[in-house]
Write a protein that holds these residues in place. Structure first.
Motif, PDB file in Angstrom:
ATOM      1  N   ILE A 113       0.838  -1.204   0.000  1.00  0.00           N
ATOM      2  CA  ILE A 113       0.000   0.000   0.000  1.00  0.00           C
ATOM      3  C   ILE A 113       0.872   1.253   0.000  1.00  0.00           C
ATOM      4  CG2 ILE A 113      -1.593   1.367   1.400  1.00  0.00           C
ATOM      5  CD1 ILE A 113      -3.021  -1.143   2.175  1.00  0.00           C
ATOM      6  N   GLU A 114       1.943   1.211   0.797  1.00  0.00           N
ATOM      7  CA  GLU A 114       2.787   2.410   0.894  1.00  0.00           C
ATOM      8  C   GLU A 114       3.540   2.680  -0.399  1.00  0.00           C
ATOM      9  OE1 GLU A 114       5.001   1.856   4.475  1.00  0.00           O
ATOM     10  OE2 GLU A 114       3.373   2.643   5.718  1.00  0.00           O
ATOM     11  N   ALA A 115       3.606   1.654  -1.268  1.00  0.00           N
ATOM     12  CA  ALA A 115       4.293   1.854  -2.545  1.00  0.00           C
ATOM     13  C   ALA A 115       3.377   2.487  -3.588  1.00  0.00           C
ATOM     14  CB  ALA A 115       4.832   0.522  -3.058  1.00  0.00           C
ATOM     15  N   THR A 116       2.073   2.668  -3.227  1.00  0.00           N
ATOM     16  CA  THR A 116       1.157   3.310  -4.176  1.00  0.00           C
ATOM     17  C   THR A 116       1.450   4.802  -4.236  1.00  0.00           C
ATOM     18  OG1 THR A 116      -0.525   1.755  -3.458  1.00  0.00           O
ATOM     19  CG2 THR A 116      -1.270   3.609  -4.802  1.00  0.00           C
ATOM     20  N   PRO A 117       1.773   5.327  -5.420  1.00  0.00           N
ATOM     21  CA  PRO A 117       2.086   6.757  -5.493  1.00  0.00           C
ATOM     22  C   PRO A 117       0.872   7.599  -5.114  1.00  0.00           C
ATOM     23  CG  PRO A 117       2.728   5.620  -7.511  1.00  0.00           C
ATOM     24  CD  PRO A 117       1.890   4.673  -6.731  1.00  0.00           C
ATOM     25  N   ARG A 118       1.116   8.680  -4.401  1.00  0.00           N
ATOM     26  CA  ARG A 118       0.067   9.586  -3.938  1.00  0.00           C
ATOM     27  C   ARG A 118      -0.756  10.100  -5.136  1.00  0.00           C
ATOM     28  NH1 ARG A 118      -2.934  10.490  -0.173  1.00  0.00           N
ATOM     29  NH2 ARG A 118      -4.073  12.364  -0.628  1.00  0.00           N
ATOM     30  N   ILE A 121      -3.916   8.244  -6.193  1.00  0.00           N
ATOM     31  CA  ILE A 121      -5.122   8.481  -5.389  1.00  0.00           C
ATOM     32  C   ILE A 121      -5.746   9.812  -5.789  1.00  0.00           C
ATOM     33  CG2 ILE A 121      -5.980   8.817  -3.048  1.00  0.00           C
ATOM     34  CD1 ILE A 121      -3.679   6.970  -2.138  1.00  0.00           C
ATOM     35  N   GLU A 122      -4.892  10.820  -5.997  1.00  0.00           N
ATOM     36  CA  GLU A 122      -5.405  12.129  -6.406  1.00  0.00           C
ATOM     37  C   GLU A 122      -6.079  12.032  -7.768  1.00  0.00           C
ATOM     38  OE1 GLU A 122      -1.867  14.412  -6.101  1.00  0.00           O
ATOM     39  OE2 GLU A 122      -1.982  14.510  -3.907  1.00  0.00           O
ATOM     40  N   ALA A 123      -5.479  11.263  -8.666  1.00  0.00           N
ATOM     41  CA  ALA A 123      -6.085  11.082  -9.985  1.00  0.00           C
ATOM     42  C   ALA A 123      -7.454  10.435  -9.862  1.00  0.00           C
ATOM     43  CB  ALA A 123      -5.172  10.230 -10.865  1.00  0.00           C
ATOM     44  N   ALA A 124      -7.542   9.418  -8.984  1.00  0.00           N
ATOM     45  CA  ALA A 124      -8.816   8.727  -8.793  1.00  0.00           C
ATOM     46  C   ALA A 124      -9.851   9.677  -8.200  1.00  0.00           C
ATOM     47  CB  ALA A 124      -8.623   7.519  -7.885  1.00  0.00           C
ATOM     48  N   GLU A 125      -9.413  10.537  -7.262  1.00  0.00           N
ATOM     49  CA  GLU A 125     -10.331  11.512  -6.661  1.00  0.00           C
ATOM     50  C   GLU A 125     -10.850  12.470  -7.729  1.00  0.00           C
ATOM     51  OE1 GLU A 125      -7.881  13.098  -3.604  1.00  0.00           O
ATOM     52  OE2 GLU A 125      -8.640  11.728  -2.067  1.00  0.00           O
ATOM     53  N   SER A 126      -9.969  12.872  -8.614  1.00  0.00           N
ATOM     54  CA  SER A 126     -10.377  13.817  -9.659  1.00  0.00           C
ATOM     55  C   SER A 126     -11.338  13.173 -10.649  1.00  0.00           C
ATOM     56  CB  SER A 126      -9.157  14.372 -10.388  1.00  0.00           C
ATOM     57  OG  SER A 126      -8.647  13.382 -11.253  1.00  0.00           O
ATOM     58  N   ILE A 134     -11.881   3.894  -4.576  1.00  0.00           N
ATOM     59  CA  ILE A 134     -10.454   4.217  -4.599  1.00  0.00           C
ATOM     60  C   ILE A 134      -9.670   3.169  -3.822  1.00  0.00           C
ATOM     61  CG2 ILE A 134      -8.697   5.865  -3.853  1.00  0.00           C
ATOM     62  CD1 ILE A 134     -10.682   8.100  -4.383  1.00  0.00           C
ATOM     63  N   PHE A 135     -10.188   2.831  -2.617  1.00  0.00           N
ATOM     64  CA  PHE A 135      -9.450   1.855  -1.807  1.00  0.00           C
ATOM     65  C   PHE A 135      -9.353   0.508  -2.514  1.00  0.00           C
ATOM     66  CE2 PHE A 135      -9.244  -1.515   1.428  1.00  0.00           C
ATOM     67  CZ  PHE A 135      -7.977  -1.222   1.898  1.00  0.00           C
TER      68      PHE A 135
END
Lengths: 222, 218
Positions: A113-118, A121-126, A134-135
């Motif tokens: 999970i920590e290897a997922t680039p931030r 997640i921002e792209a998914a939010e957008s 997202i999760f």
């Protein structure tokens, strides 16, 4: 003095061996399912520092990873009844396996999970994906894909470790071996054959899980 | 009748801790030496030697430690050797440890860049000299953290030897739990004993890992 090996004497016990194998597999399957579920919860709490669960899981992981499985099993099987919780050998074995695998998989999945680039997640939010989407799709699935080989290894270790469940009289494969050698007095042959069976089980479980991983969470990409 | 005080329990468990520690150290040192031999076999230029080492590692990593102990314990009597639980435990754990350390160290040796092999070969060093002066010193640095990390598995592995009758921490705990009828307390203390041995090793290994990553540029 020469010893005459007699592997054929094991044939009459094949039903017992088969039953033991099935029970070892059942223990492993149930332990894996709930252990990984616990690991996902732990990993998410740890990776995103969801108080107070991140602390709880941090302590849990350290306690489990720094004590032997056999002692965890004894603690559950002999210790809990003295607190008034009645538990049979199967419940204790499954509980110990879930708790054990849960701790290791928490750490393994957390690394994924920590290897997922931030930015992902921002792209998914957008894209207006919900938190749940997202999760599951952006964080968990790629994380599991990355660490799946490590999870497979850990499951094999847990399956092999379940042989000590024979010590609380759970009638799995090692229990079957102990029973048979007490009947036919062929300890070496019995343990040799059962060790071979464990070896094949380990190979089979690894292959099965790697394939299931390909199916369920997409290909193994590096 | 129950005249075993909590102090008696703790004192006996501490004795058990010493045996667990002794067995762990024995297995770790002898397993390390065997593992080193295994490492050399695993990367040897002779194909059958490589295959043999690989098979050894796969067998010991693919079967339960308990079964390995049973086979050693019962198998040795077939060839006329009566191994004591202590010897069987030490032998079993040594073999188990060597398989894992051999494989961990092979990974470390292989992570040394190929150019180092080529450069040292161009200096006309023999295979052994290449390993001794060029590869192993670099691999050693990478190997320390995972090796310390694995030592935790060795300490925990010793618990299984209680099943073949070696009286270490877990076996002492089982006997005390039967004698005192206080399994919750006794096995809690036993777990605490293992934790006291393993946790510092875990923390140390993590710290080493972090400092190893810190020296790399990123």
């Amino acid at each position: 003095m020469t010893y005459a090996f007699d592997f054929a004497s094991l044939l009459e016990y094949r039903d017992i061996l088969l039953a033991g194998t099935l029970r070892t597999l059942a223990l492993t399957a149930i332990g894996t399912f709930f252990g990984l579920a616990l690991g996902v919860l732990g990993a998410a709490s740890r990776a995103w520092q969801l108080a107070p669960w991140n602390r709880v899981f941090a302590v849990y992981v350290e306690l489990i990873r720094n004590t032997p499985f056999l002692v965890q099993l004894f603690f559950i099987f002999f210790g809990l009844p003295s607190l008034g919780v009645s538990i049979n050998e199967w419940q204790a074995s499954i509980l110990a396996m879930v708790i054990n695998l849960g701790a290791y998989s928490t750490e393994i999945i957390r690394a994924g999970i920590e290897a997922t680039p931030r930015g992902q997640i921002e792209a998914a939010e957008s894209l207006a994906m919900t938190r749940r989407q997202i999760f599951l799709r952006v964080v968990l699935a790629p994380a599991l894909r990355k660490v799946w080989p490590a999870i497979c290894s850990q499951v094999v270790i847990v399956m092999l470790g379940s042989s000590v469940c024979s010590q609380i009289a759970a009638e799995e494969l090692t229990f079957a071996a102990n029973f048979i050698q007490s009947r036919n007095f062929r300890a070496f042959e019995t343990y040799f054959v059962v060790t071979g069976m464990y070896f094949l089980l380990a190979l089979a479980i690894r292959q099965l899980m790697l394939r299931a991983g390909d199916r369920l969470i997409g290909g193994r990409r590096t | 009748m129950n005249d075993i005080s909590t102090w008696d329990v703790v004192r006996n468990l501490l004795d058990g801790v010493l045996w667990t520690l002794g067995l762990s150290l024995t297995a770790f040192v002898l397993g390390g030496l065997t593992g080193l031999a295994l490492l050399f076999a695993r990367i040897a230029s002779t194909a059958w030697l490589r295959k043999l080492a690989k098979a050894y590692i796969e067998v010991f990593q693919g079967t339960p430690l308990l079964m390995q102990l049973f086979i050693i314990f019962f198998g040795s009597s077939l060839i006329g050797l009566e191994l004591s639980p202590w010897l069987a435990a030490a032998l079993g754990l040594t073999l188990f440890t060597s398989a894992y350390l051999g494989e961990i160290w092979r990974g470390c040796v292989e992570s040394v860049p190929k150019g180092q092999w080529e450069a040292s070969a161009s200096l006309a060093l023999s295979h052994f000299e290449q390993m001794r002066y060029v590869i192993l010193p670099q691999a050693l640095k990478i190997a320390i953290a995972p090796t310390v990390g694995f030592s935790v598995q060795v300490v925990k592995g010793t618990a299984v030897t209680s099943i073949i009758g070696f009286v270490e921490l877990t076996k002492t705990g089982s006997m005390l739990a039967n004698a005192t009828y206080q399994p919750f307390l006794v096995f809690g203390l036993v777990a605490l004993g293992y934790f006291a041995l393993c946790y510092p090793l875990s923390v140390f290994s993590r710290r080493l890992e972090r400092s190893a990553h810190g020296t790399r540029a990123h």
